[in-house]
Design a protein around this motif. Structure first.
Motif, PDB file in Angstrom:
ATOM      1  N   VAL A  35      73.463  71.826 -22.633  1.00 27.67           N
ATOM      2  CA  VAL A  35      74.568  72.169 -21.739  1.00 27.67           C
ATOM      3  C   VAL A  35      75.501  70.984 -21.581  1.00 27.67           C
ATOM      4  CG1 VAL A  35      75.183  72.840 -19.386  1.00 27.67           C
ATOM      5  CG2 VAL A  35      73.214  73.893 -20.504  1.00 27.67           C
ATOM      6  N   ASP A  36      74.946  69.783 -21.379  1.00 27.90           N
ATOM      7  CA  ASP A  36      75.775  68.584 -21.236  1.00 27.90           C
ATOM      8  C   ASP A  36      76.563  68.292 -22.501  1.00 27.90           C
ATOM      9  OD1 ASP A  36      74.805  68.299 -18.687  1.00 27.90           O
ATOM     10  OD2 ASP A  36      73.223  66.883 -19.259  1.00 27.90           O
ATOM     11  N   ALA A  37      75.947  68.516 -23.669  1.00 29.76           N
ATOM     12  CA  ALA A  37      76.631  68.254 -24.934  1.00 29.76           C
ATOM     13  C   ALA A  37      77.785  69.237 -25.137  1.00 29.76           C
ATOM     14  CB  ALA A  37      75.648  68.346 -26.098  1.00 29.76           C
ATOM     15  N   LEU A  38      77.582  70.494 -24.764  1.00 32.92           N
ATOM     16  CA  LEU A  38      78.639  71.486 -24.904  1.00 32.92           C
ATOM     17  C   LEU A  38      79.788  71.211 -23.937  1.00 32.92           C
ATOM     18  CD1 LEU A  38      76.568  74.777 -25.345  1.00 32.92           C
ATOM     19  CD2 LEU A  38      77.940  73.628 -27.073  1.00 32.92           C
ATOM     20  N   LYS A  39      79.466  70.768 -22.736  1.00 33.81           N
ATOM     21  CA  LYS A  39      80.504  70.460 -21.755  1.00 33.81           C
ATOM     22  C   LYS A  39      81.386  69.303 -22.209  1.00 33.81           C
ATOM     23  CE  LYS A  39      78.319  72.183 -17.528  1.00 33.81           C
ATOM     24  NZ  LYS A  39      77.814  71.818 -16.169  1.00 33.81           N
ATOM     25  N   VAL A  46      86.081  78.169 -18.660  1.00 36.45           N
ATOM     26  CA  VAL A  46      85.494  76.845 -18.867  1.00 36.45           C
ATOM     27  C   VAL A  46      86.228  75.798 -18.036  1.00 36.45           C
ATOM     28  CG1 VAL A  46      85.283  74.996 -20.565  1.00 36.45           C
ATOM     29  CG2 VAL A  46      84.474  77.288 -21.114  1.00 36.45           C
ATOM     30  N   LYS A  47      87.541  75.932 -17.941  1.00 35.82           N
ATOM     31  CA  LYS A  47      88.339  74.948 -17.201  1.00 35.82           C
ATOM     32  C   LYS A  47      88.260  75.163 -15.691  1.00 35.82           C
ATOM     33  CE  LYS A  47      91.747  74.105 -20.845  1.00 35.82           C
ATOM     34  NZ  LYS A  47      93.186  74.195 -21.217  1.00 35.82           N
ATOM     35  N   ASN A 100      82.476  68.880 -25.159  1.00 34.34           N
ATOM     36  CA  ASN A 100      83.402  69.335 -26.207  1.00 34.34           C
ATOM     37  C   ASN A 100      83.845  70.758 -25.844  1.00 34.34           C
ATOM     38  OD1 ASN A 100      84.636  70.310 -28.583  1.00 34.34           O
ATOM     39  ND2 ASN A 100      83.432  68.912 -29.853  1.00 34.34           N
ATOM     40  N   GLU A 101      85.051  70.854 -25.311  1.00 34.15           N
ATOM     41  CA  GLU A 101      85.531  72.148 -24.813  1.00 34.15           C
ATOM     42  C   GLU A 101      85.617  73.199 -25.911  1.00 34.15           C
ATOM     43  OE1 GLU A 101      89.766  73.747 -23.336  1.00 34.15           O
ATOM     44  OE2 GLU A 101      88.889  72.232 -21.990  1.00 34.15           O
ATOM     45  N   ASP A 102      86.060  72.825 -27.089  1.00 32.27           N
ATOM     46  CA  ASP A 102      86.200  73.780 -28.180  1.00 32.27           C
ATOM     47  C   ASP A 102      84.843  74.357 -28.580  1.00 32.27           C
ATOM     48  OD1 ASP A 102      88.942  73.440 -28.263  1.00 32.27           O
ATOM     49  OD2 ASP A 102      88.859  71.884 -29.804  1.00 32.27           O
ATOM     50  N   MET A 103      83.834  73.475 -28.685  1.00 35.19           N
ATOM     51  CA  MET A 103      82.502  73.952 -29.046  1.00 35.19           C
ATOM     52  C   MET A 103      81.891  74.786 -27.926  1.00 35.19           C
ATOM     53  SD  MET A 103      81.780  73.042 -32.134  1.00 35.19           S
ATOM     54  CE  MET A 103      83.503  73.464 -32.458  1.00 35.19           C
ATOM     55  N   TRP A 104      82.231  74.427 -26.686  1.00 38.91           N
ATOM     56  CA  TRP A 104      81.747  75.190 -25.540  1.00 38.91           C
ATOM     57  C   TRP A 104      82.282  76.625 -25.600  1.00 38.91           C
ATOM     58  CZ3 TRP A 104      82.316  73.270 -19.767  1.00 38.91           C
ATOM     59  CH2 TRP A 104      81.546  74.081 -18.937  1.00 38.91           C
TER      60      TRP A 104
END
Length: 241
Positions: free
Chosen positions: A120-124, A91-92, A126-130
Motif C-alpha cells: 500500500v505504501d509503495a503504491l501511494k 486517489v487525490k 506512485n500515483e499512476d501505478m496506484w
C-alpha cells in the motif's frame, strides 16, 4: 482479435446461409405452381436471385458488424477513460479510503492487513501505478487499445464476409439451385465442424475438448439456422391483417 474473428465468422456463416435457404424455399414453392417449361426458364433467374440477395445481405452485414465492432472498441475506451479519471480523483481526494480498498482487495486473496502495508505504501508513492492497480484489481477493467479499433472492425467485417461467402460458392458454380442448395448445406456442415475444432485447438484445449467444440459449434449453427427459418416461415404463414 480472436474474439472478433470468431464472432464475425460464426455469424456470417449462419445468417446468410439461413437467408438463402429461406429464399430458395419460397422460390421452389412458387415454381411448383408453374408448368415445367416455366420452371425450367426461371431456374437461371432464381439462382441469380439467391446470389444477389445473399450478396446484398453479405455486404450489408459485414459493414454493419465491422462498424459495430469499431464503435464498441471506441466505447470501451471512453468507459475506461471515465473510470480512470474517477479513480484518479479518488486517489487525490480520498487517499485513506482508497488505501482501505487496496487492503480489502488483498484480503480477498488471504493477505492480512499487516502483510500488505508495504505494498500500500509503495503504491501511494506512485500515483499512476496506484490508479492502474485500482483499475486492474478493483474495477477489473483492461485498458483497450483504441488506436487499433479500426483493426477490430476490419477483422469482424472481413470474418463475417468470408464466413457468409463460403456457403454461397455453390450458387456461382451450379445452374441448378437444388444442387447448389444441398452442396451449400454440406459445405456449411463441414465448415462448422472444422471451425469449432480449429478454434478449440488454437485456444490450447485437448483433442477431446476440440471434438466436443466441433459438435457444439455444429449444433449451435444448425439451431440458429433452424430457428431463423422457423420464425420467417411462421411470419409468412400468418394471416394478413
Amino acid at each position: 482479435f480472436m474474439k472478433d474473428c470468431i464472432i464475425g465468422f460464426a455469424d456470417g456463416l449462419t445468417v446468410p446461409f439461413a437467408l438463402t435457404v429461406r429464399t430458395l424455399k419460397g422460390m421452389i414453392k412458387w415454381m411448383s405452381s408453374k408448368s415445367l417449361y416455366q420452371a425450367g426458364l426461371s431456374s437461371l433467374g432464381s439462382a441469380r436471385l439467391v446470389i444477389v440477395g445473399g450478396l446484398a445481405e453479405l455486404f450489408a452485414g459485414s459493414i454493419s458488424m465491422g462498424l459495430g465492432a469499431y464503435l464498441a472498441a471506441l466505447a470501451d475506451g471512453k468507459i475506461y477513460g471515465v473510470e480512470e479519471l474517477r479513480e484518479r480523483r479518488g486517489v487525490k481526494e480520498k487517499p485513506l479510503a482508497e488505501g482501505e480498498e487496496i487492503r480489502e482487495i488483498f484480503g480477498e486473496y488471504g493477505v492480512d492487513r499487516e502483510a500488505c502495508k508495504y505494498v500500500v505504501d509503495a503504491l501511494k508513492a506512485n500515483e499512476d501505478m496506484w490508479v492502474r492497480f485500482m483499475m486492474d484489481f478493483e474495477l477489473k477493467l483492461e485498458k483497450p487499445q483504441t488506436r487499433t479499433a479500426w483493426i477490430a472492425g476490419l477483422v469482424m467485417g472481413v470474418s463475417y464476409f468470408i464466413g457468409g461467402l463460403l456457403p454461397m460458392i455453390p450458387y456461382f458454380a451450379y445452374k441448378n439451385v437444388n444442387h447448389a442448395l444441398f452442396t451449400s448445406i454440406g459445405i456449411t456442415v463441414v465448415i462448422l465442424i472444422a471451425f469449432g475444432y480449429i478454434k478449440a485447438m488454437i485456444m490450447g484445449t485437448t483433442r477431446k475438448d476440440a471434438v466436443f467444440s466441433a459438435g457444439q459449434t455444429l449444433f449451435i449453427g444448425v439451431l440458429a439456422v433452424g430457428v431463423s427459418y422457423g420464425i420467417v416461415r411462421a411470419i409468412n404463414s400468418a394471416p394478413n391483417p
